[in-house]
Design a protein around this motif. Structure first.
Motif, PDB file in Angstrom:
ATOM      1  N   THR A 141      -2.751  10.756  -0.768  1.00 56.02           N
ATOM      2  CA  THR A 141      -3.092   9.812  -1.830  1.00 56.02           C
ATOM      3  C   THR A 141      -2.577   8.415  -1.474  1.00 56.02           C
ATOM      4  O   THR A 141      -1.438   8.251  -1.035  1.00 56.02           O
ATOM      5  CB  THR A 141      -2.477  10.271  -3.162  1.00 56.02           C
ATOM      6  OG1 THR A 141      -2.908  11.602  -3.430  1.00 56.02           O
ATOM      7  CG2 THR A 141      -2.903   9.350  -4.296  1.00 56.02           C
ATOM      8  N   ARG A 142      -3.435   7.401  -1.669  1.00 53.70           N
ATOM      9  CA  ARG A 142      -3.061   6.019  -1.386  1.00 53.70           C
ATOM     10  C   ARG A 142      -3.496   5.118  -2.523  1.00 53.70           C
ATOM     11  O   ARG A 142      -4.517   5.370  -3.159  1.00 53.70           O
ATOM     12  CB  ARG A 142      -3.697   5.526  -0.077  1.00 53.70           C
ATOM     13  CG  ARG A 142      -3.197   6.236   1.175  1.00 53.70           C
ATOM     14  CD  ARG A 142      -3.804   5.619   2.414  1.00 53.70           C
ATOM     15  NE  ARG A 142      -3.339   6.269   3.632  1.00 53.70           N
ATOM     16  CZ  ARG A 142      -3.678   5.892   4.857  1.00 53.70           C
ATOM     17  NH1 ARG A 142      -4.504   4.847   5.015  1.00 53.70           N
ATOM     18  NH2 ARG A 142      -3.206   6.531   5.905  1.00 53.70           N
ATOM     19  N   HIS A 143      -2.734   4.086  -2.761  1.00 50.71           N
ATOM     20  CA  HIS A 143      -3.150   3.055  -3.715  1.00 50.71           C
ATOM     21  C   HIS A 143      -2.342   1.791  -3.419  1.00 50.71           C
ATOM     22  O   HIS A 143      -1.331   1.830  -2.718  1.00 50.71           O
ATOM     23  CB  HIS A 143      -2.921   3.508  -5.167  1.00 50.71           C
ATOM     24  CG  HIS A 143      -1.495   3.772  -5.503  1.00 50.71           C
ATOM     25  ND1 HIS A 143      -0.912   5.020  -5.358  1.00 50.71           N
ATOM     26  CD2 HIS A 143      -0.526   2.945  -5.968  1.00 50.71           C
ATOM     27  CE1 HIS A 143       0.345   4.946  -5.732  1.00 50.71           C
ATOM     28  NE2 HIS A 143       0.616   3.713  -6.099  1.00 50.71           N
ATOM     29  N   GLU A 144      -2.840   0.689  -3.933  1.00 50.54           N
ATOM     30  CA  GLU A 144      -2.176  -0.593  -3.734  1.00 50.54           C
ATOM     31  C   GLU A 144      -1.428  -0.997  -4.992  1.00 50.54           C
ATOM     32  O   GLU A 144      -1.863  -0.706  -6.112  1.00 50.54           O
ATOM     33  CB  GLU A 144      -3.190  -1.673  -3.359  1.00 50.54           C
ATOM     34  CG  GLU A 144      -3.810  -1.479  -1.985  1.00 50.54           C
ATOM     35  CD  GLU A 144      -4.705  -2.649  -1.602  1.00 50.54           C
ATOM     36  OE1 GLU A 144      -4.677  -3.671  -2.342  1.00 50.54           O
ATOM     37  OE2 GLU A 144      -5.415  -2.542  -0.597  1.00 50.54           O
ATOM     38  N   VAL A 145      -0.333  -1.682  -4.794  1.00 44.99           N
ATOM     39  CA  VAL A 145       0.485  -2.191  -5.893  1.00 44.99           C
ATOM     40  C   VAL A 145       0.701  -3.679  -5.658  1.00 44.99           C
ATOM     41  O   VAL A 145       1.096  -4.087  -4.564  1.00 44.99           O
ATOM     42  CB  VAL A 145       1.838  -1.453  -5.963  1.00 44.99           C
ATOM     43  CG1 VAL A 145       2.695  -2.041  -7.076  1.00 44.99           C
ATOM     44  CG2 VAL A 145       1.629   0.030  -6.204  1.00 44.99           C
ATOM     45  N   VAL A 191       1.570   7.690 -10.105  1.00 45.38           N
ATOM     46  CA  VAL A 191       0.529   8.523  -9.513  1.00 45.38           C
ATOM     47  C   VAL A 191       0.071   9.541 -10.536  1.00 45.38           C
ATOM     48  O   VAL A 191       0.887  10.131 -11.238  1.00 45.38           O
ATOM     49  CB  VAL A 191       1.079   9.245  -8.263  1.00 45.38           C
ATOM     50  CG1 VAL A 191       0.046  10.200  -7.688  1.00 45.38           C
ATOM     51  CG2 VAL A 191       1.495   8.219  -7.240  1.00 45.38           C
ATOM     52  N   GLU A 206       0.873  -1.181   0.000  1.00 45.87           N
ATOM     53  CA  GLU A 206       0.000   0.000   0.000  1.00 45.87           C
ATOM     54  C   GLU A 206       0.907   1.228   0.000  1.00 45.87           C
ATOM     55  O   GLU A 206       1.686   1.441   0.936  1.00 45.87           O
ATOM     56  CB  GLU A 206      -0.895   0.017   1.237  1.00 45.87           C
ATOM     57  CG  GLU A 206      -1.829   1.236   1.272  1.00 45.87           C
ATOM     58  CD  GLU A 206      -2.613   1.350   2.558  1.00 45.87           C
ATOM     59  OE1 GLU A 206      -3.832   1.164   2.528  1.00 45.87           O
ATOM     60  OE2 GLU A 206      -1.979   1.609   3.608  1.00 45.87           O
ATOM     61  N   TRP A 266       3.235   1.303 -11.857  1.00 46.25           N
ATOM     62  CA  TRP A 266       2.176   2.159 -11.317  1.00 46.25           C
ATOM     63  C   TRP A 266       2.733   3.558 -11.157  1.00 46.25           C
ATOM     64  O   TRP A 266       3.793   3.755 -10.577  1.00 46.25           O
ATOM     65  CB  TRP A 266       1.735   1.616  -9.958  1.00 46.25           C
ATOM     66  CG  TRP A 266       0.592   2.406  -9.371  1.00 46.25           C
ATOM     67  CD1 TRP A 266       0.670   3.553  -8.664  1.00 46.25           C
ATOM     68  CD2 TRP A 266      -0.792   2.102  -9.486  1.00 46.25           C
ATOM     69  NE1 TRP A 266      -0.566   3.989  -8.327  1.00 46.25           N
ATOM     70  CE2 TRP A 266      -1.485   3.124  -8.809  1.00 46.25           C
ATOM     71  CE3 TRP A 266      -1.522   1.086 -10.080  1.00 46.25           C
ATOM     72  CZ2 TRP A 266      -2.859   3.143  -8.719  1.00 46.25           C
ATOM     73  CZ3 TRP A 266      -2.880   1.114  -9.980  1.00 46.25           C
ATOM     74  CH2 TRP A 266      -3.555   2.114  -9.314  1.00 46.25           C
ATOM     75  N   ARG A 288      -3.259  -5.886 -10.282  1.00 40.30           N
ATOM     76  CA  ARG A 288      -2.928  -4.566 -10.814  1.00 40.30           C
ATOM     77  C   ARG A 288      -1.660  -4.658 -11.658  1.00 40.30           C
ATOM     78  O   ARG A 288      -0.832  -5.546 -11.452  1.00 40.30           O
ATOM     79  CB  ARG A 288      -2.717  -3.563  -9.676  1.00 40.30           C
ATOM     80  CG  ARG A 288      -3.979  -3.304  -8.861  1.00 40.30           C
ATOM     81  CD  ARG A 288      -3.688  -2.283  -7.766  1.00 40.30           C
ATOM     82  NE  ARG A 288      -4.872  -2.048  -6.955  1.00 40.30           N
ATOM     83  CZ  ARG A 288      -5.792  -1.141  -7.218  1.00 40.30           C
ATOM     84  NH1 ARG A 288      -5.662  -0.387  -8.304  1.00 40.30           N
ATOM     85  NH2 ARG A 288      -6.837  -0.962  -6.431  1.00 40.30           N
ATOM     86  N   SER A 329       1.528   5.201   0.165  1.00 38.41           N
ATOM     87  CA  SER A 329       0.892   6.410   0.723  1.00 38.41           C
ATOM     88  C   SER A 329       1.816   7.595   0.505  1.00 38.41           C
ATOM     89  O   SER A 329       3.020   7.511   0.759  1.00 38.41           O
ATOM     90  CB  SER A 329       0.604   6.247   2.210  1.00 38.41           C
ATOM     91  OG  SER A 329      -0.200   5.113   2.445  1.00 38.41           O
TER      92      SER A 329
END
Length: 297
Positions: A11-15, A134, A4, A132, A128, A6
């Motif tokens: 802003t947060r997202h999973e990879v 942002v 995860e 990745w 995913r 951050s």
């Protein structure tokens, strides 16, 4: 391996990565691209070996911190946090990972009533992509553009600026030809000072598209009609300044909007004014040289 990510902005997202080695950094070729200026281009490497995940510093400038401590190399477990610059990566459990619990934590199964409705099996979660990035923040709104000076207005501003040295030479030549002595030279200096002040004011005012500069230009053009060498140039200036689109160019309410000017006629007006001013200067110089009394030999 799953993380995860951050950012300090919230802003947060999973990879989720499928390989056994993942490179983290700002370089677009990294497996996980970090949009943070404090991160190096190739900041750290995470390897999935027989003993589990291991993070290694790849020679970064700001170091790798695991659970708040700077480490050159460290084993990772689910729940650990890695800080690279201002970016936090939390190690997540793998999908389908086996969790080992102690025997004391086991509870006897409880009989549950049969559900009245059995939902269909959920679709498998799609992994995913390995790379990745942002999303880039939207560009700031553009500020209004400054007003554009039409070609003829720029020509008039330049001609008024040139009048300062030209008027000085003309006044000195007239005083010398008329042999007026000290009073004549003093009058020439006073006349040049008046013309130079008027010329500089008009040059700067037209350049700034000040409304008062247009009105003063119209007044001087009317006075120029009385001077024979400059009659045609003054008449052309009056025709240009009387146009509605030129009036709108000098309106303060149109600040930040490109001036309309006289459209395709700008070049014609500008060339006509320059040509007629040059003719007027030549005629005026000839009149001073040949009509004024000659100096004694």
């Amino acid at each position: 391996m799953r993380f995860e990510v951050s950012y300090s902005s919230g802003t947060r997202h999973e990879v989720e990565l499928t390989g056994s080695v993942a490179v983290l950094g700002r370089d677009p070729g990294c497996d996980v691209v970090l949009n943070d200026t404090k991160c190096s281009r190739r900041h750290a490497v995470v390897e999935d070996g027989p003993g589990g995940l291991v993070v290694k510093d790849a020679g970064s400038a700001n170091g790798v911190f695991v659970n708040g401590r700077r480490m050159e190399e460290s084993a990772l477990r689910p729940g650990d946090t890695i800080r690279l610059g201002d970016v936090l990566l939390k190690v997540l459990h793998e999908i389908g990972e086996t969790v080992v619990v102690a025997p004391d934590d086991l509870e006897p199964p409880k009989a549950a009533p049969a559900p009245a409705f059995v939902p269909p099996p959920a679709e498998p979660r799609r992994p995913r992509p390995a790379h990745w990035t942002v999303p880039v923040a939207a560009a700031p709104p553009r500020t209004p553009a400054a007003r554009t000076r039409p070609l003829t207005v720029r020509v008039l501003s330049g001609l008024w600026a040139l009048l300062v040295p030209v008027s000085a030479g003309s006044a000195a030549l007239a005083a010398w030809q008329l042999e007026a002595g000290l009073p004549g030279w003093l009058a020439a200096v006073a006349l040049w000072t008046l013309l130079a002040g008027l010329a500089l004011s008009l040059s700067l005012g037209l350049r700034a598209l000040a409304p008062w500069a247009r009105h003063l230009q119209v007044v001087t053009a009317y006075l120029g009609l009385l001077v024979c060498p400059l009659t045609l140039a003054a008449a052309t200036v009056l025709l240009y300044m009387a146009r509605s689109d030129v009036k709108r160019t000098f309106e303060p309410a149109r600040a930040g909007i490109a001036g309309d000017g006289a459209g395709s006629a700008e070049a014609t007006f500008a060339l006509s004014i320059v040509a007629m001013v040059l003719v007027g200067i030549v005629l005026g110089a000839l009149a001073v040289l040949f009509l004024a009394p000659r100096r004694a030999a």
